[in-house]
Motif scaffolding. Structure first.
Motif, PDB file in Angstrom:
ATOM      1  N   GLN A  42      -3.396  -2.962  -1.768  1.00  0.00           N
ATOM      2  CA  GLN A  42      -4.590  -2.349  -1.213  1.00  0.00           C
ATOM      3  C   GLN A  42      -4.177  -1.190  -0.324  1.00  0.00           C
ATOM      4  OE1 GLN A  42      -8.053  -3.164  -1.607  1.00  0.00           O
ATOM      5  NE2 GLN A  42      -8.120  -1.157  -0.649  1.00  0.00           N
ATOM      6  N   ARG A  43      -4.700  -0.011  -0.639  1.00  0.00           N
ATOM      7  CA  ARG A  43      -4.491   1.134   0.254  1.00  0.00           C
ATOM      8  C   ARG A  43      -5.252   0.860   1.539  1.00  0.00           C
ATOM      9  NH1 ARG A  43      -6.342   6.271  -1.242  1.00  0.00           N
ATOM     10  NH2 ARG A  43      -4.682   7.151   0.002  1.00  0.00           N
ATOM     11  N   ASN A  44      -4.739   1.375   2.647  1.00  0.00           N
ATOM     12  CA  ASN A  44      -5.437   1.150   3.913  1.00  0.00           C
ATOM     13  C   ASN A  44      -6.341   2.315   4.292  1.00  0.00           C
ATOM     14  OD1 ASN A  44      -3.699   3.082   4.888  1.00  0.00           O
ATOM     15  ND2 ASN A  44      -2.632   1.732   6.309  1.00  0.00           N
TER      16      ASN A  44
ATOM     17  N   GLY B 136      -9.314   4.232   5.104  1.00  0.00           N
ATOM     18  CA  GLY B 136     -10.691   3.860   5.421  1.00  0.00           C
ATOM     19  C   GLY B 136     -10.842   2.456   5.979  1.00  0.00           C
ATOM     20  N   TYR B 137      -9.741   1.737   6.152  1.00  0.00           N
ATOM     21  CA  TYR B 137      -9.913   0.346   6.569  1.00  0.00           C
ATOM     22  C   TYR B 137     -10.331   0.206   8.016  1.00  0.00           C
ATOM     23  CZ  TYR B 137      -5.145  -0.770   8.540  1.00  0.00           C
ATOM     24  OH  TYR B 137      -4.007  -0.865   9.277  1.00  0.00           O
TER      25      TYR B 137
ATOM     26  N   ASP C 229     -14.203   0.680   7.898  1.00  0.00           N
ATOM     27  CA  ASP C 229     -14.883  -0.445   7.243  1.00  0.00           C
ATOM     28  C   ASP C 229     -14.731  -1.742   8.035  1.00  0.00           C
ATOM     29  OD1 ASP C 229     -15.231   1.460   5.253  1.00  0.00           O
ATOM     30  OD2 ASP C 229     -14.741   0.087   3.627  1.00  0.00           O
TER      31      ASP C 229
ATOM     32  N   PHE D 202     -10.476  -6.032   4.542  1.00  0.00           N
ATOM     33  CA  PHE D 202     -10.819  -4.800   3.847  1.00  0.00           C
ATOM     34  C   PHE D 202     -10.769  -5.011   2.334  1.00  0.00           C
ATOM     35  CE2 PHE D 202      -9.357  -0.422   2.443  1.00  0.00           C
ATOM     36  CZ  PHE D 202     -10.540   0.226   2.708  1.00  0.00           C
ATOM     37  N   TRP D 203      -9.702  -5.653   1.868  1.00  0.00           N
ATOM     38  CA  TRP D 203      -9.584  -5.947   0.434  1.00  0.00           C
ATOM     39  C   TRP D 203     -10.763  -6.795  -0.032  1.00  0.00           C
ATOM     40  CZ3 TRP D 203      -9.229 -10.751  -1.844  1.00  0.00           C
ATOM     41  CH2 TRP D 203      -9.044 -10.734  -3.220  1.00  0.00           C
TER      42      TRP D 203
ATOM     43  N   MET E  17     -13.769  -7.103   1.275  1.00  0.00           N
ATOM     44  CA  MET E  17     -15.022  -6.344   1.276  1.00  0.00           C
ATOM     45  C   MET E  17     -15.055  -5.337   0.134  1.00  0.00           C
ATOM     46  SD  MET E  17     -15.883  -5.958   5.316  1.00  0.00           S
ATOM     47  CE  MET E  17     -17.414  -5.101   5.050  1.00  0.00           C
ATOM     48  N   ARG E  18     -13.971  -4.636  -0.083  1.00  0.00           N
ATOM     49  CA  ARG E  18     -13.929  -3.638  -1.158  1.00  0.00           C
ATOM     50  C   ARG E  18     -14.047  -4.259  -2.545  1.00  0.00           C
ATOM     51  NH1 ARG E  18     -12.422   1.908   0.071  1.00  0.00           N
ATOM     52  NH2 ARG E  18     -13.542   2.188   2.028  1.00  0.00           N
ATOM     53  N   ASN E  19     -13.689  -5.533  -2.654  1.00  0.00           N
ATOM     54  CA  ASN E  19     -13.753  -6.226  -3.937  1.00  0.00           C
ATOM     55  C   ASN E  19     -14.908  -7.221  -4.009  1.00  0.00           C
ATOM     56  OD1 ASN E  19     -11.278  -5.365  -5.636  1.00  0.00           O
ATOM     57  ND2 ASN E  19     -10.523  -5.568  -3.541  1.00  0.00           N
ATOM     58  N   ASP E  20     -15.823  -7.105  -3.048  1.00  0.00           N
ATOM     59  CA  ASP E  20     -17.024  -7.942  -3.026  1.00  0.00           C
ATOM     60  C   ASP E  20     -16.724  -9.427  -3.183  1.00  0.00           C
ATOM     61  OD1 ASP E  20     -18.767  -5.749  -2.671  1.00  0.00           O
ATOM     62  OD2 ASP E  20     -18.730  -5.339  -4.826  1.00  0.00           O
TER      63      ASP E  20
END
Length: 161
Positions: free
Chosen positions: A92-94, A96-97, A100, A131-132, A134-137
């Motif tokens: 996971q890129r950080n 924007g973390y 978010d 973050f991961w 949330m980004r992956n719902d």
């Protein structure tokens, strides 16, 4: 969902540390400041990491930098070793973390204060895991974040009233 999130260290700079957190949805199960590099991670993995019950492993994606001597790309060596330990790990890129998963949210979730590490590596790992999710719902994690925030808000209102 049990998420093991890892903020990898340099494999060269001895003061660098790898931050590792185990989250159960949005709640902390445990955290570790792992000494630098592949050897530090190997020691931790053989003592602790290979006995953990986890659903997913999230590793901070590292972007290799120009071949300038001041840049430390040895983090890639540490990551390669982590991948040997956890072959199904996701990156996971950080980017924007922090927007978010803001500092105030980490504080409400009790994911703010940890043992001292090189660059708040444990906090970074916790932020990365959420973050991961949330980004992956990942529904159970997102719902748990909402539940904890709601409980915090209700407790704050009770104390104010």
């Amino acid at each position: 969902m049990k998420i093991l999130a890892i903020d990898p260290s340099s494999n060269r700079i001895e003061t660098s540390t790898t931050g590792v957190v185990l989250l159960d949805n949005a709640r902390l199960v445990d955290s570790w400041v792992v000494s630098y590099g592949m050897k530090g991670f190997a020691d931790w993995f053989h003592e602790v990491g290979n006995n953990l019950e986890i659903d997913t492993v999230v590793i901070e994606q590292f972007e290799a930098r120009d071949n300038d001597k001041s840049k430390d790309n040895s983090v890639l060596e540490t990551i390669a070793y982590i991948q040997l330990c956890y072959p199904d790990a996701v990156f996971q890129r950080n980017a924007g973390y922090k927007s978010d998963i803001p500092d105030d949210l980490l504080k409400v979730l009790n994911l703010w204060k940890f043992k001292k590490s090189h660059h708040q590596d444990i906090r970074a790992a916790a932020r990365l895991g959420l973050f991961w999710a949330m980004r992956n719902d990942i529904e159970e994690v997102v719902n748990d974040i909402g539940k904890v925030v709601s409980e915090h808000r209700n407790n704050t209102k009770k104390m104010a009233g």
